[in-house]
Design an enzyme around this catalytic site. Structure first.
Site, PDB file in Angstrom:
ATOM      1  N   GLY A   1       0.821  -1.203   0.000  1.00 39.60           N
ATOM      2  CA  GLY A   1       0.000   0.000   0.000  1.00 39.60           C
ATOM      3  C   GLY A   1       0.851   1.246   0.000  1.00 39.60           C
TER       4      GLY A   1
ATOM      5  N   MET B   1       4.964   2.864   1.822  1.00 40.55           N
ATOM      6  CA  MET B   1       6.198   2.560   2.542  1.00 40.55           C
ATOM      7  C   MET B   1       6.703   3.808   3.247  1.00 40.55           C
ATOM      8  SD  MET B   1       8.382   0.440   3.509  1.00 40.55           S
ATOM      9  CE  MET B   1       9.736   0.883   4.578  1.00 40.55           C
TER      10      MET B   1
ATOM     11  N   GLU C   1       1.608   5.712   7.580  1.00 39.52           N
ATOM     12  CA  GLU C   1       3.001   5.884   7.160  1.00 39.52           C
ATOM     13  C   GLU C   1       3.647   7.060   7.875  1.00 39.52           C
ATOM     14  OE1 GLU C   1       4.024   3.383   5.721  1.00 39.52           O
ATOM     15  OE2 GLU C   1       2.099   2.596   5.027  1.00 39.52           O
TER      16      GLU C   1
END
Length: 875
Positions: A266, A268, A303
């Site tokens: 999805g 990083m 994230e």
């Protein structure tokens, strides 16, 4: 079959490296056919490890050009080289090693390391992708300060990005450009990132709580610049939330996000330079559904939150993966709950646990939150590590309370900033900050499987006492038997006849936490006695999904209806409804289902109550999915489940059609679209009502056509399209599918939605139909999003066709896995999950599944990724 079986790596074998890498300086020369990578490593001898002057570096798919140690170039007989490593000899205490390699990003279909997505260069280094860039100690406990230089054609690649802060930029004489980036914070190689491309940027700023101004930049391909506003807003809200809830401030001068079409995951969390799957960052009302907006909000937050829970404090080794992922999923779930409806978010989390994670716990890939071994670490980016890991963190908050949990997290961050640590360092901080012993609780990290809590109750009217006996057990899982009792927080309430919560007086008193209304189940069997209970109450157990367990509690239909209508805990209202509906499906499978008047009236009262959150009502009126039902079945008969659920759904539609029509009309007010919670909630119930209305009445189908034609947003347009697909009128569905494609064929992300709507349809998606989708111009085997949109949607949503009696669905999935094994093993392995359930299916279909696994196993050159899943499934 492989000639040699891949070897497992064990947690018990962990050892520190012989050297640390203090500084890493990388130079990338991006050329048309290849990329030259020069790495200069400043090593420091690890005094805690016995030395022999040798060091083995990881490397894969690399062309080694030269090795220089302390200024002396090494000849081939001075080092050892194989397919996965480079071993150096005769190293001094603090050597400087310079390695030059040649790599071919345009040939890298695995999408790990440095690769090309369209005309853009990008990286994905977690978990072990950096070893595809250069020879290195590619392990999370080796943390280094990185400086990166990128040299590329200035016209073709005007944007050159890496981690940290920009420190230099210059145009060279030969038409190339060089930029240099420095990240002052030590990080492991898995957090390295590089991007090069012709990109446009959306910019903003954020002022931190200490008054520093941080530049925010989202880089996208030019055609997507109008789809960045929401992600940028979500980023700013995430930064503010993390300051307010955890006291964590961002630590660089710039925070960047890049959207990439070809991406296995999805997103990083690379330090300062997050790389996102484009589907997780790009949105505007015309092209993105409400669900996509909510996913973007959650993933941007996730994230960003990793900056502290994963980057500043990282994992010692990959067995500690949930240290960062479980904790960060917990944090992003809390953020989403604060931004939207906390009850709806908790329902969504529980659905994932019960549908996907419980299935993983019951299958051959079952593993603890902290695994003991793995063959390929990519296979352990699982719902157990992420979602169950988050639930384990959440249970600690239940036990310690909000203030205690915040004290523990503050101590954890302060104590371990800049370190690579273990799961137990996290629990130790919680213990030390609160003066509590969590030794028993740590079993959640080491025991696989879903605990089962059986409950019995006895009410004594004379003594006005309720006795509640809870027994826990955990089934055997691969490699684990004779499980020990867990520490299970049981949040509960007692409802009187008016639906009001009774005050709690309980013995043993030490087991009750008034602030969080939690009982502590710590033994195999415990009885709790509640006093001053003036009437027999209705028990509301495991409120807020306080522990990820299965519950065996024989409550009557009337009690479940009562909880559905009156429980003050929204999650348990939904849970009571799901339990009722499961009973209906079971009855339908036995040929004995009717919707009684009391249940019909209860559902009608919920549907028509304007005081309730429409999104919660939508969940209350949504039947359990086929996958959810399967997890509560002793033996899975997919076709019987499909037919029974279909019967119950059609019965509900017929019984409440007038009410669904009224709700649809009430919520169809013409307002300008906005991706904000109140509107999203209304659309969720409106479109659910439309799907039921169209199922029962031709007028509903006509209304779906009208909604499609008049929709000014993708949420309503896609909902109408799916309703028309499910109408059973094939010609009508084909007409609107063609219209949709003609309108959106130039938008990749919307076309992926179009593919998924068909591949996941019980009306359309038999194996033959899905095969035609795989041959469509819009499909591309190289793109993970497209593979997931077709193969993933088919195998996980169109279950009546995936589980076709002739086995055609299983063959189609196995063929896809075999094809992808050679090009993208990570995606191939992740597609396998539906086939791993073969032992739980009725024999005829289970054996067909097993045969496909055996066919995959017989292939030559299986990747480690696929081999691990298939071999464990066949044991």
């Amino acid at each position: 079959m492989r000639d040699a079986q891949p070897q497992a790596i064990f947690l018990k074998d962990y050892q520190q490296p012989a050297y640390w890498i203090e500084r890493t300086e990388l130079t990338f020369e991006l050329q048309a056919e290849f990329t030259l990578v020069t790495s200069q490593l400043q090593l420091t001898c690890n005094d805690d490890v016995a030395q022999d002057g040798s060091l083995t570096l990881h490397g894969q798919e690399l062309e080694l050009l030269s090795v220089v140690i302390d200024g002396v170039e090494q000849s081939g007989d001075q080092y050892q080289l194989d397919d996965e490593s480079l071993t150096l000899q005769g190293l001094a205490e603090n050597p400087v090693v310079t390695i030059k390699t040649r790599i071919y990003p345009h040939k890298n279909t695995a999408l790990e390391g440095l690769y090309q997505s369209g005309s853009m260069y990008c990286t994905q280094c977690e978990a072990e992708g950096f070893r595809r860039i250069t020879y290195y100690l590619d392990r999370p406990d080796v943390m280094s300060v990185f400086t990166t230089h990128i040299i590329a054609d200035a016209a073709q690649y005007p944007v050159l990005l890496s981690n940290g802060n920009l420190i230099a930029e210059q145009t060279l004489a030969n038409g190339t450009k060089q930029v240099s980036w420095n990240d002052p914070h030590k990080k492991p190689a898995y957090l390295f990132a590089l991007v090069a491309g012709d990109l446009q940027v959306k910019e903003d700023t954020f002022t931190t709580m200490s008054g520093r101004e941080v530049a925010l930049k989202i880089f996208v391909e030019p055609q997507n610049i109008d789809k960045t506003d929401y992600a940028l807003d979500a980023l700013k809200r995430s930064m503010k939330w993390d300051e307010e809830r955890y006291g964590r401030e961002y630590d660089l001068d710039i925070f960047m996000i890049v959207a990439v079409d070809d991406f296995n995951m999805g997103a990083m969390e690379n330090k300062g330079l997050n790389i996102f799957n484009s589907s997780c960052v790009l949105a505007n009302p015309a092209t993105a559904t409400d669900a996509a907006y909510q996913r973007i909000e959650a993933i941007v937050a996730h994230e960003y939150f990793h900056n502290w829970s994963g980057n500043r404090v990282t994992c010692r080794d990959w067995f500690q993966l949930s240290l960062k992922e479980g904790f960060t999923v917990f944090r992003d779930a809390c953020f989403s709950a604060d931004m939207n409806s906390a009850t709806v978010k908790r329902i969504e989390d529980a659905r994932i646990m019960r549908t996907v994670q419980f299935a993983e716990d019951a299958g051959p890939m079952a593993h603890p939150v902290q695994p003991d071994s793995f063959i390929e670490i990519s296979n352990f980016y699982t719902v157990t590590i992420y979602e169950k890991g988050a639930e384990v963190v959440g249970m600690q908050r239940k036990i310690l309370g909000n203030d205690g949990f915040r004290k523990g997290s503050d101590l954890y961050f302060d104590r371990h900033d800049g370190q690579a640590v273990t799961i137990y360092d996290f629990t130790q901080a919680m213990e030390d900050a609160n003066g509590v012993d969590l030794t028993l609780f740590k079993r959640w990290y080491k025991q696989a499987g879903t605990p089962v809590v059986s409950v019995s109750s006895e009410y004594d009217a004379d003594q006005q006492q309720l006795s509640l006996t809870l027994k826990q057990r955990c089934p055997d899982t691969p490699g684990q038997t004779d499980k020990q009792p867990m520490w299970i927080p049981v949040q509960l309430g007692l409802l009187d006849s008016r639906g009001q919560d009774l005050p709690i007086v309980v013995e043993p008193a030490a087991a009750w936490t008034q602030a969080s209304q939690v009982l502590h189940l710590t033994e195999a069997e415990q009885t709790f006695v509640f006093s001053n209970v003036a009437e027999q109450p209705v028990v509301s157990l495991f409120r807020d999904f306080s522990a990820p367990v299965k519950v065996e509690f024989d409550q009557s239909r009337d009690e479940l209806l009562f909880l559905l209508q009156h429980d003050s805990d929204g999650f348990n209202r939904w849970d009571a409804g799901q339990r009722l509906m499961l009973h209906w499906v079971e009855n339908a499978m036995a040929g004995d289902f009717t919707l009684d008047l009391a249940a019909e009236q209860a559902l009608r009262s919920l549907l028509l109550d304007p005081a309730l959150d429409p999104a919660m009502v939508a969940y209350l009126l949504t039947l359990p999915s086929e996958s959810y039902i399967a997890e509560f079945s002793s033996e899975i008969d997919p076709q019987a489940i499909y037919q029974a659920r279909k019967q119950v759904r059609e019965t509900l539609a017929q019984a409440l059609v007038t009410d669904f029509k009224a709700v649809y009309q009430r919520l169809s007010a013409a307002v300008a679209y906005a991706p904000e919670p109140r509107q999203m909630s209304a659309r969720a119930l409106k479109n659910l009502a439309l799907s039921y209305w169209a199922l029962a009445d031709a007028d509903g189908v006509q209304q779906a056509q009208q909604q499609y034609q008049q929709a000014d947003n993708m949420t309503d347009q896609m909902a109408a399209l799916v309703t028309l697909i499910n109408s059973g009128e094939l010609a009508l569905a084909e007409d609107y599918l063609q219209r949709f494609y003609q309108q959106w064929q130039d938008d990749v992300l919307v076309v992926n939605q179009w593919l998924a709507a068909q591949a996941g349809s019980s009306q359309l998606a038999n194996a033959e139909f899905v095969t035609t989708l795989l041959q469509h111009d819009a499909f591309d085997w190289r793109n993970p999003n497209k593979v997931r949109s077709v193969i993933g949607a088919f195998a996980n949503q169109a279950l009546c066709h995936f589980h076709a009696i002739d086995g055609s669905g299983y063959r189609l999935l196995a063929d896809a896995v075999i094809r992808l094994n050679a090009s993208n093993p990570q995606i191939a392995a992740r597609l396998l999950a539906p086939l791993t359930k073969w032992k739980r299916l009725i024999p005829q279909q289970g054996q067909q599944m097993k045969a496909e696994l055996e066919r995959i196993m017989a292939q030559s050159d299986l990747s480690k990724d696929v081999y691990e899943v298939v071999s464990k499934s066949l044991v």
